[in-house]
Design a protein around this motif. Sequence first.
Motif, PDB file in Angstrom:
ATOM      1  N   GLU A 158       0.809  -1.213   0.000  1.00 14.94           N
ATOM      2  CA  GLU A 158       0.000   0.000   0.000  1.00 14.94           C
ATOM      3  C   GLU A 158       0.850   1.274   0.000  1.00 14.94           C
ATOM      4  N   GLY A 159       2.131   1.138   0.342  1.00 15.80           N
ATOM      5  CA  GLY A 159       3.010   2.304   0.355  1.00 15.80           C
ATOM      6  C   GLY A 159       3.825   2.473  -0.908  1.00 15.80           C
ATOM      7  N   LEU A 160       3.595   1.617  -1.902  1.00  9.62           N
ATOM      8  CA  LEU A 160       4.412   1.639  -3.117  1.00  9.62           C
ATOM      9  C   LEU A 160       3.845   2.628  -4.134  1.00  9.62           C
ATOM     10  N   GLY A 161       4.064   3.889  -3.853  1.00 12.84           N
ATOM     11  CA  GLY A 161       3.595   4.919  -4.762  1.00 12.84           C
ATOM     12  C   GLY A 161       3.902   6.303  -4.223  1.00 12.84           C
ATOM     13  N   ILE A 162       3.574   7.313  -5.009  1.00 10.82           N
ATOM     14  CA  ILE A 162       3.734   8.704  -4.598  1.00 10.82           C
ATOM     15  C   ILE A 162       2.441   9.449  -4.926  1.00 10.82           C
ATOM     16  N   PHE A 163       2.345  10.677  -4.452  1.00 11.31           N
ATOM     17  CA  PHE A 163       1.189  11.513  -4.777  1.00 11.31           C
ATOM     18  C   PHE A 163       1.587  12.577  -5.794  1.00 11.31           C
ATOM     19  N   LYS A 164       0.727  12.754  -6.782  1.00  7.35           N
ATOM     20  CA  LYS A 164       0.891  13.831  -7.754  1.00  7.35           C
ATOM     21  C   LYS A 164      -0.390  14.649  -7.773  1.00  7.35           C
ATOM     22  N   TYR A 165      -0.252  15.914  -7.393  1.00  4.62           N
ATOM     23  CA  TYR A 165      -1.402  16.818  -7.307  1.00  4.62           C
ATOM     24  C   TYR A 165      -2.519  16.223  -6.442  1.00  4.62           C
ATOM     25  N   GLY A 166      -2.119  15.577  -5.352  1.00  9.59           N
ATOM     26  CA  GLY A 166      -3.088  15.025  -4.414  1.00  9.59           C
ATOM     27  C   GLY A 166      -3.673  13.696  -4.813  1.00  9.59           C
ATOM     28  N   GLN A 167      -3.225  13.145  -5.932  1.00  6.63           N
ATOM     29  CA  GLN A 167      -3.739  11.864  -6.410  1.00  6.63           C
ATOM     30  C   GLN A 167      -2.674  10.779  -6.267  1.00  6.63           C
ATOM     31  N   TRP A 168      -3.095   9.626  -5.788  1.00  5.71           N
ATOM     32  CA  TRP A 168      -2.176   8.508  -5.599  1.00  5.71           C
ATOM     33  C   TRP A 168      -1.731   7.948  -6.945  1.00  5.71           C
ATOM     34  N   THR A 169      -0.411   7.780  -7.092  1.00  9.68           N
ATOM     35  CA  THR A 169       0.165   7.246  -8.326  1.00  9.68           C
ATOM     36  C   THR A 169       1.045   6.056  -7.977  1.00  9.68           C
ATOM     37  N   PRO A 170       0.645   4.841  -8.329  1.00 10.90           N
ATOM     38  CA  PRO A 170       1.452   3.660  -7.990  1.00 10.90           C
ATOM     39  C   PRO A 170       2.848   3.736  -8.599  1.00 10.90           C
ATOM     40  N   ALA A 171       3.815   3.200  -7.862  1.00 14.11           N
ATOM     41  CA  ALA A 171       5.191   3.159  -8.363  1.00 14.11           C
ATOM     42  C   ALA A 171       5.311   2.098  -9.447  1.00 14.11           C
ATOM     43  N   ASN A 172       6.316   2.264 -10.290  1.00 17.80           N
ATOM     44  CA  ASN A 172       6.608   1.252 -11.300  1.00 17.80           C
ATOM     45  C   ASN A 172       8.091   0.907 -11.243  1.00 17.80           C
ATOM     46  N   VAL A 173       8.522   0.053 -12.126  1.00 15.04           N
ATOM     47  CA  VAL A 173       9.902  -0.422 -12.101  1.00 15.04           C
ATOM     48  C   VAL A 173      10.902   0.712 -12.305  1.00 15.04           C
ATOM     49  N   PHE A 174      10.452   1.813 -12.904  1.00 13.78           N
ATOM     50  CA  PHE A 174      11.361   2.919 -13.200  1.00 13.78           C
ATOM     51  C   PHE A 174      11.503   3.908 -12.043  1.00 13.78           C
ATOM     52  N   ASN A 175      10.501   3.984 -11.172  1.00  9.93           N
ATOM     53  CA  ASN A 175      10.601   4.951 -10.071  1.00  9.93           C
ATOM     54  C   ASN A 175      10.444   4.312  -8.694  1.00  9.93           C
ATOM     55  N   PHE A 176      10.567   2.990  -8.629  1.00  4.61           N
ATOM     56  CA  PHE A 176      10.449   2.273  -7.360  1.00  4.61           C
ATOM     57  C   PHE A 176      11.589   2.632  -6.407  1.00  4.61           C
ATOM     58  N   SER A 177      12.777   2.890  -6.957  1.00  5.00           N
ATOM     59  CA  SER A 177      13.918   3.269  -6.123  1.00  5.00           C
ATOM     60  C   SER A 177      14.707   4.367  -6.816  1.00  5.00           C
ATOM     61  N   ARG A 178      15.554   5.011  -6.050  1.00  3.37           N
ATOM     62  CA  ARG A 178      16.395   6.076  -6.590  1.00  3.37           C
ATOM     63  C   ARG A 178      17.651   6.219  -5.742  1.00  3.37           C
ATOM     64  N   VAL A 179      18.678   6.789  -6.337  1.00  3.83           N
ATOM     65  CA  VAL A 179      19.883   7.160  -5.600  1.00  3.83           C
ATOM     66  C   VAL A 179      19.844   8.672  -5.429  1.00  3.83           C
ATOM     67  N   VAL A 180      19.970   9.124  -4.193  1.00  6.84           N
ATOM     68  CA  VAL A 180      19.853  10.544  -3.911  1.00  6.84           C
ATOM     69  C   VAL A 180      21.050  11.004  -3.092  1.00  6.84           C
ATOM     70  N   THR A 181      21.530  12.211  -3.374  1.00 10.30           N
ATOM     71  CA  THR A 181      22.619  12.808  -2.599  1.00 10.30           C
ATOM     72  C   THR A 181      22.015  13.681  -1.511  1.00 10.30           C
ATOM     73  N   LEU A 182      22.323  13.353  -0.264  1.00  8.20           N
ATOM     74  CA  LEU A 182      21.746  14.040   0.883  1.00  8.20           C
ATOM     75  C   LEU A 182      22.826  14.839   1.617  1.00  8.20           C
ATOM     76  N   PRO A 183      22.422  15.701   2.543  1.00  2.28           N
ATOM     77  CA  PRO A 183      23.400  16.524   3.273  1.00  2.28           C
ATOM     78  C   PRO A 183      24.382  15.662   4.067  1.00  2.28           C
ATOM     79  N   GLN A 184      25.544  16.226   4.347  1.00  2.47           N
ATOM     80  CA  GLN A 184      26.529  15.552   5.188  1.00  2.47           C
ATOM     81  C   GLN A 184      25.924  15.282   6.570  1.00  2.47           C
ATOM     82  N   PRO A 185      26.264  14.163   7.192  1.00  6.58           N
ATOM     83  CA  PRO A 185      27.222  13.147   6.735  1.00  6.58           C
ATOM     84  C   PRO A 185      26.570  11.999   5.965  1.00  6.58           C
TER      85      PRO A 185
END
Length: 377
Positions: A194-221
């Motif tokens: 039930e948590g496999l998705g994001i919201f776009k303009y207040g509407q639930w959008t299920p995740a797919n193979v292309f946006n299920f995960s991501r690599v992100v650069t976060l603040p130190q450390p």
Amino acid sequence: METVTMSKTRIIGIIGAYGQTGKVVVDELFKTTDCILLVGGRNLEKAQELTAKYGDRVIPQYVDVFNPKILSEFCQNAGIVINCSGPAYSVLAQVALSALEHKCHYIDPATASEPYWTRLEPYKDEIKSQSLTFLISSGWVPGLSDLFPIYVDTYAEKYFDSIDSFEVYIADPSEWSRVGIQDIIHYTKKYGHEGLGIFKYGQWTPANVFNFSRVVTLPQPLKKQRAFVNFFPELKHFVKQKKYPEFGVYTAISPWAIMTLAYISIFMKTESDHAYHMMRAALKKDKQRNNPFGWEVVIVKGKKGDKKQQLIAKLTQDKHYWITGIVPAIATQMILSGQISAKGSFCLSEAVEPISFMKELAKAGVQYDITLDGVPC
């Protein structure tokens, strides 16, 4: 049990008091209130050991959440009941309903799963009519983990004319207890999808193979992190109202730990020793390879006039069960003082004023900061 003479409104019952979360709650409330604390659990000897260092204001009492009569005897003496027992998927709303029977306020750090709310729903009007406050999902994850983004949103609304995206990243590779790991496994089995998705303009959008995960650069450390979609149910109502172009919640965890959890969820029983040891080993490996502390980062991108800006909020904690216990302890203090006045049953983030609550957390030692384009807010 010893005779309790103080007014019931100044008596707090803590169930699971000698567990890792419960001990934090007891210690904090002993220091910050003048209330009598009833510390309960199925092992009376452990409860007595815990109370030995506090004196007469902390009283041990045997309680079994699966024995309605004994549970009722515990709750009848309290004005506020804090449930730190588990596993949450097994206890569900049993303690909450006993608290209601005896007209107690109620606080639970555990996740408010669908079966939990289903059992509590028929009593929603009664809780409100009795002028009681029931706070569910009132620990670290969930609880502070969904309150912090709402707090950050108050800054985003102040600094931006428009918001393009709102991203929440969280991780906690701490030493989870057996009960905690069982709850993780059970929740993933039953509700993880039930948590496999994001919201776009207040509407639930299920995740797919292309946006299920991501690599992100976060603040130190924290640096680079691999994160997987994992939307908190406690945030959904808030996000639907905001209708931002994109709002996502991601858990930073290694692919190995994700695969281990998926394997356990599909092929193994929640309570099995093998499942516990497999998941514990995966989380331990994650901790060794990654940052050895818990954290949450919120990244908001938007515009002020024609200028693009980025707001980053970071919360870190290196005492896993301390922060899980400090949140319900502060919620209790705020109920006693009248700072939390909402009546009915809520998730923590629905009932508290975020700025006031975060200020109290900061006083208690929770560390967080917010920057706008690198400049502290």
